[in-house]
Design a protein around this motif. Sequence first.
Motif, PDB file in Angstrom:
ATOM      1  N   VAL A  34       0.856  -1.190   0.000  1.00  0.00           N
ATOM      2  CA  VAL A  34       0.000   0.000   0.000  1.00  0.00           C
ATOM      3  C   VAL A  34       0.889   1.235   0.000  1.00  0.00           C
ATOM      4  O   VAL A  34       1.663   1.447   0.946  1.00  0.00           O
ATOM      5  CB  VAL A  34      -0.923   0.017   1.239  1.00  0.00           C
ATOM      6  CG1 VAL A  34      -1.763   1.289   1.265  1.00  0.00           C
ATOM      7  CG2 VAL A  34      -1.800  -1.226   1.282  1.00  0.00           C
ATOM      8  N   HIS A  78       5.959   2.196   0.923  1.00  0.00           N
ATOM      9  CA  HIS A  78       4.779   1.350   0.941  1.00  0.00           C
ATOM     10  C   HIS A  78       4.648   0.696   2.311  1.00  0.00           C
ATOM     11  O   HIS A  78       5.644   0.476   3.004  1.00  0.00           O
ATOM     12  CB  HIS A  78       4.859   0.231  -0.107  1.00  0.00           C
ATOM     13  CG  HIS A  78       4.640   0.670  -1.510  1.00  0.00           C
ATOM     14  ND1 HIS A  78       5.623   1.287  -2.250  1.00  0.00           N
ATOM     15  CD2 HIS A  78       3.552   0.581  -2.322  1.00  0.00           C
ATOM     16  CE1 HIS A  78       5.144   1.547  -3.469  1.00  0.00           C
ATOM     17  NE2 HIS A  78       3.888   1.135  -3.530  1.00  0.00           N
ATOM     18  N   HIS A 209      -6.969  -6.110  -6.015  1.00  0.00           N
ATOM     19  CA  HIS A 209      -7.178  -4.898  -6.798  1.00  0.00           C
ATOM     20  C   HIS A 209      -8.104  -5.091  -7.994  1.00  0.00           C
ATOM     21  O   HIS A 209      -8.416  -4.118  -8.682  1.00  0.00           O
ATOM     22  CB  HIS A 209      -5.845  -4.362  -7.329  1.00  0.00           C
ATOM     23  CG  HIS A 209      -4.912  -3.844  -6.292  1.00  0.00           C
ATOM     24  ND1 HIS A 209      -4.083  -4.664  -5.549  1.00  0.00           N
ATOM     25  CD2 HIS A 209      -4.657  -2.582  -5.865  1.00  0.00           C
ATOM     26  CE1 HIS A 209      -3.358  -3.930  -4.723  1.00  0.00           C
ATOM     27  NE2 HIS A 209      -3.687  -2.668  -4.890  1.00  0.00           N
ATOM     28  N   TRP A 220       2.175  -0.849 -10.906  1.00  0.00           N
ATOM     29  CA  TRP A 220       2.188  -1.085  -9.457  1.00  0.00           C
ATOM     30  C   TRP A 220       3.436  -1.825  -9.010  1.00  0.00           C
ATOM     31  O   TRP A 220       4.021  -1.514  -7.982  1.00  0.00           O
ATOM     32  CB  TRP A 220       0.929  -1.879  -9.100  1.00  0.00           C
ATOM     33  CG  TRP A 220       0.733  -2.246  -7.670  1.00  0.00           C
ATOM     34  CD1 TRP A 220       0.186  -1.475  -6.683  1.00  0.00           C
ATOM     35  CD2 TRP A 220       1.046  -3.515  -7.068  1.00  0.00           C
ATOM     36  NE1 TRP A 220       0.149  -2.188  -5.499  1.00  0.00           N
ATOM     37  CE2 TRP A 220       0.667  -3.432  -5.717  1.00  0.00           C
ATOM     38  CE3 TRP A 220       1.615  -4.699  -7.546  1.00  0.00           C
ATOM     39  CZ2 TRP A 220       0.830  -4.509  -4.826  1.00  0.00           C
ATOM     40  CZ3 TRP A 220       1.775  -5.766  -6.674  1.00  0.00           C
ATOM     41  CH2 TRP A 220       1.391  -5.656  -5.334  1.00  0.00           C
ATOM     42  N   GLU A 274      -4.939   3.559  -2.980  1.00  0.00           N
ATOM     43  CA  GLU A 274      -4.801   2.478  -3.950  1.00  0.00           C
ATOM     44  C   GLU A 274      -5.973   2.401  -4.934  1.00  0.00           C
ATOM     45  O   GLU A 274      -5.800   1.966  -6.073  1.00  0.00           O
ATOM     46  CB  GLU A 274      -4.671   1.142  -3.218  1.00  0.00           C
ATOM     47  CG  GLU A 274      -3.362   0.940  -2.486  1.00  0.00           C
ATOM     48  CD  GLU A 274      -2.196   0.652  -3.406  1.00  0.00           C
ATOM     49  OE1 GLU A 274      -2.327  -0.189  -4.311  1.00  0.00           O
ATOM     50  OE2 GLU A 274      -1.127   1.278  -3.204  1.00  0.00           O
ATOM     51  N   THR A 278      -3.849   3.149  -8.519  1.00  0.00           N
ATOM     52  CA  THR A 278      -3.519   1.905  -9.204  1.00  0.00           C
ATOM     53  C   THR A 278      -3.986   1.862 -10.642  1.00  0.00           C
ATOM     54  O   THR A 278      -3.433   1.132 -11.463  1.00  0.00           O
ATOM     55  CB  THR A 278      -4.136   0.720  -8.429  1.00  0.00           C
ATOM     56  OG1 THR A 278      -3.754   0.819  -7.060  1.00  0.00           O
ATOM     57  CG2 THR A 278      -3.674  -0.611  -8.987  1.00  0.00           C
TER      58      THR A 278
END
Length: 369
Positions: A34, A78, A209, A220, A274, A278
Amino acid sequence: MDPPRVLSDRLATQRLSSAPVASAADAVRLLTCVQSQERDHAFFSLAMRSTSATYAALRAEHDAGAFLRTHILRPTWHFVAPEDLRWILELTSPRVLSGMAGRHRQLGLDDPRRLGDGLELVAELLQDKPFRTRHEIGAAFNERGSSITAGQELGHLLLVAELRGLICSGPMSGVHHTYALVDEVVAPAPARERDAALRELVRRFFVGHGPASVKDFTRWSSLTGADTKAALADLGDDLEQVEVSGVPHWRDPAAVPRRRRGAPAAYLLPVYDEVILTYPQVTFPAAPDHPFAERPDPFWARVVLDGVNVGLWKRTVTSDVVEVDVRLAPSVSPRGREQVRIAAQRLAGFLGRDLSYAENEGRPHLWRG
């Protein structure tokens, strides 16, 4: 699958509109990594997806080592679960470090002896868990007469140490990030064969996701499209392929939970969240009269209402109040405005502060223009 359905499914997959997971660490595991460049905003991202509903609860989990904050996947911060740290670094760091080679030459960190001496000193300073901040490490480097100076040189040295799996986050010191030795705070784990690790990262990404495209994954993960397609082929029927505007997307249909009753209509999505970051291609459409829809800004984040990007928001936190400045498209209805205000109240509750809420008009002053 049409884009509105994709966006709705992503909200549910990421537990924004479906039942929350039990803890912030579980939210990190769901999403695998994340982005947490803005740490406190990223804490709110985790709170929106879990029953860890306050800043104090998030910080307690982090400081206890339930999840870590480090540079992984890309050259930025992250959150990652401890058990995922080593194998993801081993899989992804070579490409990240290769991409930074030019900058490291400029900083003199391509000299193996200089780099090695710096990494040895970092390890020495962090041995036995003193949990030092970057400022404290820089002061110690200066005291030892190291050729690596505070600023960009030290910052990139620490980044290399993280990407190599030498260091990661320790508990926060006040508002500051600290560093710890990975071997002292993360349990050892057997190495994974590369193809198996690649399949697992691809599977985890699309489970957490999906629906998402190959380009979403490569952005990503920093891995290649060829690697991604090979892993998807190996996974076979483990993931479902759907077409979105003519582009293949993948998801795990079993991982899309049902939207919960009373799910929010409006979200103040944190910067770098996210569910926004993303997906650069299929994302929440901007209202035609959006106050500033052309490009993102690192300090003004997006307001999403009923699946549409309707504005921008920014917060200012003081000791007892959070001031939320919202700029909404003029077309947003009174009901929609009330839903946005409720979303701001959720932020205030997370921070344990009173809410000072203002709907202002016009475009905000954006960073770099």
